[in-house]
Design a protein around this motif. Structure first.
Motif, PDB file in Angstrom:
ATOM      1  N   THR A 115      18.314 -24.679  27.088  1.00  0.00           N
ATOM      2  CA  THR A 115      17.739 -23.308  27.400  1.00  0.00           C
ATOM      3  C   THR A 115      16.204 -23.176  27.918  1.00  0.00           C
ATOM      4  N   LYS A 118      16.299 -23.921  31.611  1.00  0.00           N
ATOM      5  CA  LYS A 118      16.835 -23.146  32.432  1.00  0.00           C
ATOM      6  C   LYS A 118      16.077 -21.844  32.347  1.00  0.00           C
ATOM      7  N   CYS A 163      31.358 -19.471  18.550  1.00  0.00           N
ATOM      8  CA  CYS A 163      30.237 -20.576  18.414  1.00  0.00           C
ATOM      9  C   CYS A 163      30.646 -21.434  17.096  1.00  0.00           C
ATOM     10  N   GLU A 292      24.128 -18.956  24.387  1.00  0.00           N
ATOM     11  CA  GLU A 292      24.879 -19.437  25.378  1.00  0.00           C
ATOM     12  C   GLU A 292      24.827 -20.983  25.291  1.00  0.00           C
ATOM     13  N   ALA A 293      23.560 -21.522  25.293  1.00  0.00           N
ATOM     14  CA  ALA A 293      23.559 -23.067  25.220  1.00  0.00           C
ATOM     15  C   ALA A 293      24.227 -23.656  24.078  1.00  0.00           C
ATOM     16  N   ARG A 295      26.949 -22.546  22.593  1.00  0.00           N
ATOM     17  CA  ARG A 295      28.317 -22.316  22.972  1.00  0.00           C
ATOM     18  C   ARG A 295      28.755 -23.495  23.979  1.00  0.00           C
ATOM     19  N   SER A 296      28.002 -23.790  24.918  1.00  0.00           N
ATOM     20  CA  SER A 296      28.221 -24.687  25.843  1.00  0.00           C
ATOM     21  C   SER A 296      28.304 -25.956  25.394  1.00  0.00           C
ATOM     22  N   ALA A 299      31.341 -26.255  22.463  1.00  0.00           N
ATOM     23  CA  ALA A 299      32.598 -26.407  23.117  1.00  0.00           C
ATOM     24  C   ALA A 299      33.279 -27.478  23.896  1.00  0.00           C
ATOM     25  N   LYS A 300      32.309 -28.694  23.790  1.00  0.00           N
ATOM     26  CA  LYS A 300      32.806 -29.957  24.379  1.00  0.00           C
ATOM     27  C   LYS A 300      33.655 -30.751  23.285  1.00  0.00           C
TER      28      LYS A 300
END
Length: 300
Positions: A115, A118, A163, A292-293, A295-296, A299-300
């Motif tokens: 995060t 970015k 999440c 958001e980070a 979730r990313s 999700a992997k």
């Protein structure tokens, strides 16, 4: 009725300090000016909000009813102001997050790193603790996101459904623990060993208890209960204690050759983790970026 935000801020300051004088000092106003502000708020509410005593000010029933709404409105205003200033480049946004020990050891640092890479202007405030500490911090607006074991939603706290991730917990010991030399090690062989674990009532303790119960075993010999993850790791890695930990919690110690799982059939167990937020109000922008980070990653 529509309340004036400055009146609510003054009201919250008195509740927090318990004294008109201390609240006036915190707000950098005079006591008479603060008294006039509270009188106007009481006139608008149509009832007294405080009982005045020689030792301070206490909330009336009406004051207690107003207080959570006043806190929410003040916090939402602060979040909105912070988000707008951050977007305009006038101020840094702040991520306020809490996590249980296993998440604070690995997943959270990785998410924060991604995060902040970015969004380099963001700042982060973290608290670590067991769930009761995190839940209280979330409700009181000390944090905006809490990361922990998935549980049922409450009237005040809800899980972020998209999440979620899993980890696995094991019986762990130092790399030189004598049990590592025992052939065909069983969970029952750990009963008489010295154990160190988070306290009764916490998620890890109850998780460990369930694993032993599934094999019809009593609880092991728990000698040390502590909320300090640092103390637990030291007791396990250096002082011969056994423990119960999810793998992310001891990942660094495993790589350093200090702690690892014992190879005991049927002794590991998986659990689901998630992020939680307050049911009421909007999630601040900086917290959304961290989410958001997460979730990313998950999700992997």
């Amino acid at each position: 009725m529509t309340f004036d935000l400055q009146h609510l801020i003054a009201f919250n300051a008195i509740v927090a300090s318990g004294s008109l004088g201390r609240a006036a000092d915190a707000l950098n106003v005079t006591q008479p000016a603060l008294s006039r502000t509270i009188r106007r708020l009481e006139e608008q509410a149509g009832a007294p909000l405080f009982e005045r005593h020689s030792k301070g000010m206490q909330l009336t029933d009406v004051g207690r009813a107003l207080h959570p709404h006043a806190v929410l409105l003040q916090r939402e205003s602060e979040h909105a102001n912070e988000d707008i200033k951050a977007m305009l480049g006038l101020a840094k946004g702040t991520i306020r997050v809490g996590a249980v020990g296993s998440i604070a050891c690995l997943v959270l640092p990785l998410a924060i790193g991604a995060t902040c890479e970015k969004w380099p202007n963001l700042q982060v405030q973290i608290i670590e603790g067991v769930w009761d500490r995190l839940a209280n911090a979330l409700v009181s607006h000390e944090i905006d996101l809490a990361l922990g074991v998935d549980i049922e939603d409450t009237d005040e706290i809800v899980a972020v459904k998209d999440c979620r991730w899993e980890d696995t917990s094991y019986v762990v010991a130092g790399r030189r623990h004598p049990l590592r030399k025992k052939p065909k090690l069983k969970l029952a062989d750990t009963l008489s060993e010295r154990w160190a674990i988070l306290p009764k009532g916490t998620g890890p303790f109850e998780h460990m208890k369930q694993v032993f119960a599934r094999q019809n075993l009593a609880l092991p010999n728990v000698v040390v209960e502590t909320r300090s993850v640092t103390a637990l790791k030291s007791l396990i890695g250096r002082s011969g204690f056994l423990g119960w930990m999810p793998e992310p919690m001891y990942d660094a110690e495993r790589k350093a050759g200090l702690i690892d799982a014992l190879e005991i059939p049927g002794s590991s167990d998986r659990r689901t983790l998630t992020a939680f937020r307050r049911r009421a109000g909007m999630l601040p922008g900086p917290a959304i970026k961290l989410l958001e980070a997460l979730r990313s990653m998950t999700a992997k």
